[in-house]
Write an enzyme that holds these catalytic residues in place. Sequence first.
Site, PDB file in Angstrom:
ATOM      1  N   ASP A  29      36.321  37.177  41.511  1.00  0.00           N
ATOM      2  CA  ASP A  29      37.140  36.559  40.477  1.00  0.00           C
ATOM      3  C   ASP A  29      36.405  36.683  39.149  1.00  0.00           C
ATOM      4  O   ASP A  29      35.168  36.711  39.122  1.00  0.00           O
ATOM      5  CB  ASP A  29      37.408  35.089  40.790  1.00  0.00           C
ATOM      6  CG  ASP A  29      38.427  34.900  41.907  1.00  0.00           C
ATOM      7  OD1 ASP A  29      39.291  35.783  42.088  1.00  0.00           O
ATOM      8  OD2 ASP A  29      38.370  33.862  42.586  1.00  0.00           O
TER       9      ASP A  29
ATOM     10  N   ASP B 121      45.383  38.092  41.789  1.00  0.00           N
ATOM     11  CA  ASP B 121      45.991  36.756  41.788  1.00  0.00           C
ATOM     12  C   ASP B 121      47.185  36.693  40.833  1.00  0.00           C
ATOM     13  O   ASP B 121      48.191  36.045  41.126  1.00  0.00           O
ATOM     14  CB  ASP B 121      44.965  35.696  41.390  1.00  0.00           C
ATOM     15  CG  ASP B 121      43.815  35.579  42.369  1.00  0.00           C
ATOM     16  OD1 ASP B 121      43.984  35.943  43.548  1.00  0.00           O
ATOM     17  OD2 ASP B 121      42.728  35.130  41.941  1.00  0.00           O
TER      18      ASP B 121
END
Length: 153
Positions: free
Chosen positions: A115, A129
Amino acid sequence: MKKRIVLITSILVSVFVDRMIKLAVMNDIPQMHTIEITKHIKLTHIRNYGAAFNFASGRGQMLVAVTAVTIVVMLYFFLKNASDLSPKMSVGLVGLLGGGLGNLIDRLYLGNVVDYISVGSFPVFNFADICITCGSTLVLLSLILSMRGKVED
């Protein structure tokens, strides 16, 4: 047949973009390091060992299994019904499948998900995402509108 090829190509492009961004982040930003883009937007390289918001952290094998089964089922539905799907549903499924595959690849090869996008106090997330969120929104919108008989694609 042509629509299936376009949709599969779109999924592969989203996976490719996701992989390229994650490889750049892994190569250029040390873990737990932050680069400030603006006051509220930062690049922060972290590793997520769970699902969304680190849910189910430490259950990597379960997440891999659930994600893989979900992707196979969605891909089957997608390819079987490609010619009958509305554009909203098609784009939504491309997002869900591309994003899901991008994060699944991370889990399979790294044991976690990379991330890197940090906005305000919201948890750090990634391109996959975004694809999943936008895709699921479009799928839900398409389903709701079709149930009301108002889909005009």
